[in-house]
Write a protein that holds these residues in place. Structure first.
Motif, PDB file in Angstrom:
ATOM      1  N   LEU A  79       4.588  -8.641  -0.535  1.00 49.60           N
ATOM      2  CA  LEU A  79       4.757  -7.690  -1.629  1.00 49.60           C
ATOM      3  C   LEU A  79       5.493  -8.343  -2.804  1.00 49.60           C
ATOM      4  N   GLU A  80       5.238  -7.835  -4.000  1.00 46.16           N
ATOM      5  CA  GLU A  80       5.854  -8.396  -5.205  1.00 46.16           C
ATOM      6  C   GLU A  80       7.233  -7.787  -5.468  1.00 46.16           C
ATOM      7  N   VAL A  81       8.192  -8.656  -5.803  1.00 47.09           N
ATOM      8  CA  VAL A  81       9.538  -8.211  -6.180  1.00 47.09           C
ATOM      9  C   VAL A  81       9.480  -7.686  -7.613  1.00 47.09           C
ATOM     10  N   VAL A  82       9.918  -6.422  -7.824  1.00 46.71           N
ATOM     11  CA  VAL A  82       9.833  -5.815  -9.152  1.00 46.71           C
ATOM     12  C   VAL A  82      11.196  -5.527  -9.775  1.00 46.71           C
ATOM     13  N   ASP A  83      12.271  -5.573  -8.964  1.00 44.62           N
ATOM     14  CA  ASP A  83      13.603  -5.323  -9.520  1.00 44.62           C
ATOM     15  C   ASP A  83      14.652  -5.870  -8.562  1.00 44.62           C
ATOM     16  N   ILE A  84      15.800  -6.233  -9.127  1.00 43.61           N
ATOM     17  CA  ILE A  84      16.921  -6.766  -8.350  1.00 43.61           C
ATOM     18  C   ILE A  84      18.162  -5.924  -8.635  1.00 43.61           C
ATOM     19  N   ALA A  85      18.922  -5.595  -7.587  1.00 44.35           N
ATOM     20  CA  ALA A  85      20.197  -4.881  -7.728  1.00 44.35           C
ATOM     21  C   ALA A  85      21.241  -5.597  -6.871  1.00 44.35           C
ATOM     22  N   LYS A  86      22.499  -5.238  -7.052  1.00 48.73           N
ATOM     23  CA  LYS A  86      23.574  -5.877  -6.286  1.00 48.73           C
ATOM     24  C   LYS A  86      23.405  -5.655  -4.789  1.00 48.73           C
ATOM     25  N   PHE A  87      22.860  -4.510  -4.423  1.00 50.72           N
ATOM     26  CA  PHE A  87      22.755  -4.148  -3.009  1.00 50.72           C
ATOM     27  C   PHE A  87      21.430  -4.548  -2.374  1.00 50.72           C
TER      28      PHE A  87
END
Length: 277
Positions: A79-87
């Motif tokens: 699957l494609e990574v669409v967003d990054i967060a701290k958690f």
């Protein structure tokens, strides 16, 4: 029709009642789940049965959709990574709500735009669908034997070769020195069981083993000759890497094919090439 509503899978449920936000579907145990208005059509009448996928909304409530996700609970998928967060990181799974891969379920670096091979599981604390790189795999595939055709998903490159998920259940390995075609992380391919190890893991081959593979190699050489006006600049002395790129086989297999085709009088060997007869 489903006896009960099951998270992360396709459910067959009955239309039970209509409400302002959508229609409520019911299982045999009389549990209800909302299908929002954006998925409701005029054909959905009270009493009719629908196939829907069940996941959770932003408030962790079960919700239904007629959309089909790229993968379901317990499946492995690229699957494609669409967003990054701290958690954690969010991956597109084909639904309005992206799939979270929490930090503690990651084993590699996630960057937006990359594709990651993950397993979709139910988080035992929140009961949400999440992704994980810490796979739950089965061992001892007693139903598999040598040369059985399987489906593989390539998920990591190691010094020995590429690790793969076999039939969405087992762990396998394709050794680098047995690969004669392009292989990328996330590829799904047909492959064959080469060996079942004592630990339940599998050695996998991208080619059939034995006489059937030899026949395929012979045909592959003939097809390549036909595609190139009946002649190719290859002989017994050709470079192994050139052979791999052209024919997707080892030099040993190529030389064996040349010998067989010469014996069958299907090709002739010239000083710097082979030619169809």
């Amino acid at each position: 029709m489903n006896k009960k509503i099951e998270l992360g899978t396709l459910n067959i449920l009955k239309v039970n009642r209509v409400s302002e936000p959508g229609i409520y579907l019911i299982s045999l145990d009389e549990e209800e789940v909302l299908l929002p208005n954006c998925y409701v059509t005029n054909q959905m009448q009270i009493g009719s049965e629908l196939e829907v996928f069940i996941y959770t909304d932003s408030e962790d409530r079960l919700v239904a959709t007629t959309l089909k996700p790229y993968a379901m609970k317990n499946d492995f998928s690229s699957l494609e990574v669409v967003d990054i967060a701290k958690f954690g990181a969010f991956l597109d799974m084909g639904l309005p709500k992206d799939l979270l891969v929490p930090k503690n379920r990651q084993k590699s670096t996630f960057q937006v735009g990359n594709r990651k091979v993950i397993q979709i599981v139910e988080d035992e604390n929140t009961h949400r669908l999440i992704g994980t790189e810490k796979f739950l795999l089965e061992k001892s595939p007693n139903n598999l034997t040598k040369n059985d055709e399987v489906e593989i998903l390539v998920y990591i490159k190691t010094p020995l070769g590429f690790k793969v998920i076999v039939n969405n259940k087992y762990e396998g390995l394709i050794y680098h020195n047995e690969i004669f075609e392009k292989v990328n992380i996330g590829d799904r391919k047909k492959a064959f069981v080469k060996y079942i190890r004592d630990d339940g893991k599998l050695d996998i081959s991208l080619q059939k083993i034995g006489a059937k593979q030899s026949d395929e190699n012979h045909n592959k050489v003939l097809e390549k000759l036909k595609e190139n006006n009946g002649e190719l600049s290859f002989t017994y002395k050709s470079d192994a890497q050139d052979i791999k790129e052209m024919f997707e086989m080892s030099k040993k297999a190529f030389k064996a094919s040349l010998t067989k085709l010469l014996e069958d009088n299907k090709i002739e060997l010239l000083e710097t090439s082979i030619r169809l007869k």
